[in-house]
Design a protein around this motif. Sequence first.
Motif, PDB file in Angstrom:
ATOM      1  N   ALA A 116      -1.668   3.153  14.193  1.00 17.18           N
ATOM      2  CA  ALA A 116      -0.514   3.805  13.589  1.00 17.18           C
ATOM      3  C   ALA A 116      -0.972   4.461  12.297  1.00 17.18           C
ATOM      4  CB  ALA A 116       0.592   2.789  13.306  1.00 17.18           C
ATOM      5  N   VAL A 117      -0.562   5.706  12.096  1.00 16.12           N
ATOM      6  CA  VAL A 117      -0.888   6.454  10.892  1.00 16.12           C
ATOM      7  C   VAL A 117       0.390   6.539  10.061  1.00 16.12           C
ATOM      8  CG1 VAL A 117      -1.764   8.625   9.973  1.00 16.12           C
ATOM      9  CG2 VAL A 117      -2.580   7.793  12.198  1.00 16.12           C
ATOM     10  N   ILE A 118       0.329   5.999   8.852  1.00 14.98           N
ATOM     11  CA  ILE A 118       1.495   5.923   7.975  1.00 14.98           C
ATOM     12  C   ILE A 118       1.215   6.781   6.744  1.00 14.98           C
ATOM     13  CG2 ILE A 118       2.964   4.375   6.633  1.00 14.98           C
ATOM     14  CD1 ILE A 118       2.015   2.135   8.637  1.00 14.98           C
ATOM     15  N   ASP A 119       2.166   7.657   6.394  1.00 12.69           N
ATOM     16  CA  ASP A 119       1.935   8.562   5.269  1.00 12.69           C
ATOM     17  C   ASP A 119       2.222   7.885   3.926  1.00 12.69           C
ATOM     18  OD1 ASP A 119       4.730   8.717   4.780  1.00 12.69           O
ATOM     19  OD2 ASP A 119       4.922  10.638   5.797  1.00 12.69           O
ATOM     20  N   LYS A 120       1.999   8.619   2.850  1.00 16.31           N
ATOM     21  CA  LYS A 120       2.132   8.068   1.494  1.00 16.31           C
ATOM     22  C   LYS A 120       3.565   7.662   1.163  1.00 16.31           C
ATOM     23  CE  LYS A 120      -1.837  10.486  -0.422  1.00 16.31           C
ATOM     24  NZ  LYS A 120      -2.325  11.379  -1.483  1.00 16.31           N
ATOM     25  N   ASP A 121       4.550   8.213   1.893  1.00 14.37           N
ATOM     26  CA  ASP A 121       5.959   7.857   1.690  1.00 14.37           C
ATOM     27  C   ASP A 121       6.380   6.682   2.564  1.00 14.37           C
ATOM     28  OD1 ASP A 121       6.388   9.895  -0.207  1.00 14.37           O
ATOM     29  OD2 ASP A 121       6.648  11.361   1.408  1.00 14.37           O
ATOM     30  N   MET A 122       5.390   6.021   3.208  1.00 18.93           N
ATOM     31  CA  MET A 122       5.626   4.870   4.076  1.00 18.93           C
ATOM     32  C   MET A 122       6.501   5.250   5.271  1.00 18.93           C
ATOM     33  SD  MET A 122       4.455   1.753   4.335  1.00 18.93           S
ATOM     34  CE  MET A 122       3.813   1.297   2.728  1.00 18.93           C
ATOM     35  N   THR A 123       6.122   6.352   5.911  1.00 22.72           N
ATOM     36  CA  THR A 123       6.760   6.796   7.138  1.00 22.72           C
ATOM     37  C   THR A 123       5.676   6.899   8.210  1.00 22.72           C
ATOM     38  OG1 THR A 123       8.385   8.086   5.891  1.00 22.72           O
ATOM     39  CG2 THR A 123       8.117   8.659   8.204  1.00 22.72           C
ATOM     40  N   ILE A 124       5.992   6.421   9.405  1.00 26.55           N
ATOM     41  CA  ILE A 124       5.026   6.529  10.493  1.00 26.55           C
ATOM     42  C   ILE A 124       4.900   8.004  10.860  1.00 26.55           C
ATOM     43  CG2 ILE A 124       4.443   5.892  12.863  1.00 26.55           C
ATOM     44  CD1 ILE A 124       6.069   3.292  12.396  1.00 26.55           C
ATOM     45  N   TYR A 125       3.703   8.541  10.662  1.00 27.04           N
ATOM     46  CA  TYR A 125       3.421   9.952  10.891  1.00 27.04           C
ATOM     47  C   TYR A 125       2.989  10.215  12.332  1.00 27.04           C
ATOM     48  CZ  TYR A 125       0.925  14.392  10.672  1.00 27.04           C
ATOM     49  OH  TYR A 125       0.474  15.658  10.917  1.00 27.04           O
ATOM     50  N   ASN A 126       2.152   9.336  12.853  1.00 23.60           N
ATOM     51  CA  ASN A 126       1.645   9.523  14.202  1.00 23.60           C
ATOM     52  C   ASN A 126       1.011   8.218  14.667  1.00 23.60           C
ATOM     53  OD1 ASN A 126       0.982  10.914  16.601  1.00 23.60           O
ATOM     54  ND2 ASN A 126       0.540  12.778  15.435  1.00 23.60           N
ATOM     55  N   GLY A 127       0.575   8.199  15.893  1.00 22.69           N
ATOM     56  CA  GLY A 127      -0.101   7.033  16.434  1.00 22.69           C
ATOM     57  C   GLY A 127      -0.858   7.400  17.685  1.00 22.69           C
ATOM     58  N   TYR A 141       0.801  -1.216   0.000  1.00 25.21           N
ATOM     59  CA  TYR A 141       0.000   0.000   0.000  1.00 25.21           C
ATOM     60  C   TYR A 141       0.839   1.274   0.000  1.00 25.21           C
ATOM     61  CZ  TYR A 141      -3.475  -3.475   0.694  1.00 25.21           C
ATOM     62  OH  TYR A 141      -4.252  -4.585   0.512  1.00 25.21           O
ATOM     63  N   TYR A 142       2.098   1.129  -0.408  1.00 27.07           N
ATOM     64  CA  TYR A 142       2.962   2.300  -0.571  1.00 27.07           C
ATOM     65  C   TYR A 142       2.265   3.301  -1.501  1.00 27.07           C
ATOM     66  CZ  TYR A 142       6.882   5.221  -1.974  1.00 27.07           C
ATOM     67  OH  TYR A 142       7.696   6.293  -2.225  1.00 27.07           O
ATOM     68  N   GLY A 143       2.264   4.576  -1.130  1.00 24.12           N
ATOM     69  CA  GLY A 143       1.614   5.607  -1.929  1.00 24.12           C
ATOM     70  C   GLY A 143       0.241   5.978  -1.406  1.00 24.12           C
TER      71      GLY A 143
END
Length: 155
Positions: A126-137, A32-34
């Motif tokens: 966990a909230v993961i952004d479109k660049d596959m980085t953990i943004y928040n949780g 689900y990258y992107g």
Amino acid sequence: MTWDECGHQVGENPCNFSLQNQNNETVELYDYYGKVIIVDLSAMWCGVCQHIASHGDIFSAKYGSEDFIWLTVLIEDESGNPPDQADLERWVDMFQISSHVLAGDRSLLDPNAETGYPVTGWPTLAVIDKDMTIYNGINGWSESAMTSWIDFLIE
């Protein structure tokens, strides 16, 4: 897409997982990258987890499948054991949901976030952004916080 290093803390690329869903299909996080990804770590015995079970479909309808995916990872069944295929199917039927429900276990967890997601309460998202980085949780549930974070990441 893959990374040489991964982690479970904000700012890191999450480690990939490969789990079976309610249709007995293999689902990998990195597929689900992107997209903005919510990883909902829940337990079947948890009342708040049951309360938010249908939010995956609600948020998916709001944000659209091109930009967003909600993955519920059940860690424990009602007895505290890892869920099996029948448990996943029962969860989907009970809450009339169509988003992915995956069979996980405690190997995905680590309160220190060194080898797994830092679950200290149920649910943990966990909230993961479109660049596959953990943004928040968040441990627990706040619809307004989740909506705010997703709105920011999808804009």
